[in-house]
Design a protein around this motif. Sequence first.
Motif, short mmCIF file in Angstrom:
data_model
loop_
_atom_site.label_atom_id
_atom_site.label_comp_id
_atom_site.label_asym_id
_atom_site.label_seq_id
_atom_site.Cartn_x
_atom_site.Cartn_y
_atom_site.Cartn_z
N LEU A 1 -76.21 -13.17 43.40
CA LEU A 1 -75.94 -13.04 45.24
C LEU A 1 -74.60 -14.28 45.40
CD1 LEU A 1 -76.46 -12.27 47.91
CD2 LEU A 1 -77.90 -13.90 48.65
N GLU A 2 -74.53 -15.62 44.93
CA GLU A 2 -73.26 -16.01 45.29
C GLU A 2 -72.34 -16.31 44.61
OE1 GLU A 2 -72.96 -18.98 46.61
OE2 GLU A 2 -74.42 -19.06 47.90
N ARG A 3 -72.60 -15.40 43.32
CA ARG A 3 -71.40 -15.14 42.30
C ARG A 3 -70.66 -13.91 43.01
NH1 ARG A 3 -73.76 -14.38 36.33
NH2 ARG A 3 -72.11 -13.06 36.35
N PHE A 4 -72.12 -12.46 43.76
CA PHE A 4 -71.10 -12.09 44.50
C PHE A 4 -69.89 -12.74 45.53
CE2 PHE A 4 -71.45 -8.54 48.10
CZ PHE A 4 -71.49 -7.41 47.49
N PHE A 5 -70.84 -13.03 46.41
CA PHE A 5 -70.51 -13.42 47.34
C PHE A 5 -68.58 -14.35 47.31
CE2 PHE A 5 -74.09 -14.66 50.07
CZ PHE A 5 -73.67 -12.94 50.66
N ASN A 6 -69.14 -14.82 45.92
CA ASN A 6 -67.61 -15.58 45.72
C ASN A 6 -66.10 -15.10 44.40
OD1 ASN A 6 -68.10 -18.66 47.80
ND2 ASN A 6 -70.25 -18.92 45.72
N SER A 7 -66.61 -13.24 44.29
CA SER A 7 -65.76 -12.91 43.68
C SER A 7 -64.92 -11.93 44.18
CB SER A 7 -67.45 -12.73 42.17
OG SER A 7 -67.31 -13.28 41.60
N PRO A 8 -64.06 -11.39 44.17
CA PRO A 8 -63.28 -9.90 44.33
C PRO A 8 -64.41 -9.07 43.72
CG PRO A 8 -62.05 -11.36 42.68
CD PRO A 8 -63.07 -12.59 42.75
N ILE A 9 -64.42 -7.81 44.82
CA ILE A 9 -64.72 -7.55 44.75
C ILE A 9 -64.31 -5.81 43.32
CG2 ILE A 9 -63.63 -4.99 46.32
CD1 ILE A 9 -67.25 -5.69 46.07
N LYS A 10 -63.71 -6.32 42.26
CA LYS A 10 -63.36 -5.33 41.70
C LYS A 10 -63.98 -6.79 40.58
CE LYS A 10 -58.58 -4.27 39.30
NZ LYS A 10 -60.04 -3.28 37.92
N GLU A 11 -64.17 -8.16 40.47
CA GLU A 11 -64.54 -8.16 39.25
C GLU A 11 -66.56 -8.23 39.37
OE1 GLU A 11 -65.78 -13.20 39.06
OE2 GLU A 11 -63.54 -12.17 39.42
N SER A 12 -66.53 -8.34 41.00
CA SER A 12 -68.13 -7.97 40.85
C SER A 12 -68.44 -6.21 40.92
CB SER A 12 -68.29 -7.51 42.00
OG SER A 12 -68.72 -9.26 42.97
N LEU A 13 -67.90 -5.26 41.13
CA LEU A 13 -67.43 -4.58 39.70
C LEU A 13 -67.98 -4.12 38.36
CD1 LEU A 13 -65.95 -1.50 42.37
CD2 LEU A 13 -68.20 -1.77 41.75
N GLU A 14 -66.84 -4.64 38.24
CA GLU A 14 -67.07 -4.78 36.01
C GLU A 14 -67.81 -5.76 36.32
OE1 GLU A 14 -62.71 -6.00 36.10
OE2 GLU A 14 -62.34 -3.47 36.95
N SER A 15 -68.55 -6.92 36.43
CA SER A 15 -70.00 -7.31 35.83
C SER A 15 -70.91 -7.01 35.05
CB SER A 15 -70.14 -8.03 37.33
OG SER A 15 -71.98 -8.77 36.82
N SER A 16 -71.39 -8.04 34.08
CA SER A 16 -72.15 -7.43 33.40
C SER A 16 -73.72 -7.54 34.06
CB SER A 16 -72.23 -8.08 32.46
OG SER A 16 -72.29 -9.29 31.83
N ASP A 17 -74.08 -8.32 34.55
CA ASP A 17 -74.79 -8.50 35.85
C ASP A 17 -75.33 -7.52 36.69
OD1 ASP A 17 -76.68 -9.10 37.51
OD2 ASP A 17 -75.98 -11.38 36.87
N SER A 18 -76.44 -6.89 36.58
CA SER A 18 -76.89 -5.83 36.83
C SER A 18 -77.07 -6.07 38.70
CB SER A 18 -78.04 -4.61 36.21
OG SER A 18 -77.87 -4.66 35.29
N LEU A 19 -77.64 -6.92 38.81
CA LEU A 19 -77.76 -7.45 40.22
C LEU A 19 -76.50 -7.78 40.85
CD1 LEU A 19 -80.01 -10.00 40.13
CD2 LEU A 19 -80.93 -7.94 40.51
N ILE A 20 -75.44 -8.15 40.64
CA ILE A 20 -73.52 -7.71 40.37
C ILE A 20 -73.48 -6.98 40.91
CG2 ILE A 20 -71.38 -9.23 40.82
CD1 ILE A 20 -73.12 -11.88 39.64
N LYS A 21 -73.23 -5.86 39.98
CA LYS A 21 -73.04 -4.75 40.17
C LYS A 21 -73.62 -4.35 41.28
CE LYS A 21 -71.02 -2.87 36.66
NZ LYS A 21 -70.56 -2.50 35.75
N ILE A 22 -75.09 -3.94 41.72
CA ILE A 22 -76.28 -3.05 42.55
C ILE A 22 -75.12 -3.46 43.30
CG2 ILE A 22 -77.98 -2.98 43.76
CD1 ILE A 22 -79.53 -3.46 40.60
N LEU A 23 -75.42 -4.78 43.90
CA LEU A 23 -74.54 -5.60 45.26
C LEU A 23 -73.21 -4.99 45.72
CD1 LEU A 23 -75.84 -9.10 45.34
CD2 LEU A 23 -76.85 -7.17 46.50
N SER A 24 -72.59 -4.99 44.92
CA SER A 24 -71.10 -4.39 44.61
C SER A 24 -70.92 -3.17 45.92
CB SER A 24 -69.86 -4.16 42.97
OG SER A 24 -70.70 -4.20 42.38
N LEU A 25 -72.07 -1.89 44.40
CA LEU A 25 -72.07 -0.64 45.07
C LEU A 25 -72.72 -0.11 46.09
CD1 LEU A 25 -74.26 0.54 41.93
CD2 LEU A 25 -71.70 1.31 42.00
N LEU A 26 -73.35 -1.50 46.72
CA LEU A 26 -73.47 -1.13 47.88
C LEU A 26 -72.36 -1.60 49.36
CD1 LEU A 26 -77.22 -2.00 47.41
CD2 LEU A 26 -76.41 0.12 47.56
#
Length: 181
Positions: free
Chosen positions: A112-137
């Motif tokens: 959640l913290e990484r998602f909040f503090n990263s650009p959406i493009k970076e979150s979409l490309e994350s290797s972390d499934s949780l961050i990727k899920i949050l970005s897909l929503l």
Amino acid sequence: MLYEPKWSKAKKRLKSFICAPLQTRIDFQVINYRNAHDQLGRAVITVDKVEKLSMCTITAEREEYYRESEIRRSLNNVEFDNVEFNREIQKQAHQQLEKEGIYAQYDFFTALERFFNSPIKESLESSDSLIKILSLLDRRVGKRTLRNMKDSILDEHELVRYFYELRCEAESIHILHLHNK
């Protein structure tokens, strides 16, 4: 570790990122167990009031312990005095759990913290499934981006593919079902 600042504020912020068609369907809950030694519990993502992802600290830590034991047995090394070796074993065990979609509540908070503090493009490309899920929503991810992901999403964990499918369905983007890769 309880979530700081306040979970209620973080939840409100997180919900503000959810795309319009899923606003009323997606929810996030944090359940803390007062009597647990660390007062941690579970973080949950629900869709239509059904739990789709439960991130339970007790379950994750138990499974991590089992994975560490398996790794030690496979290496025929039960030495516990080597701090660096122990950290490496723990890291390997944690990576196995992530690949299997087994998370603790603190994994959710970290994501959640990484998602909040990263650009959406970076979150979409994350290797972390949780961050990727949050970005897909996330409402900042448009239909064109979703369409362009249809091939790369096949390589993702089934949970990521589920949330991708959910988002595409909500946006009326027609794709083939991806659950059974």
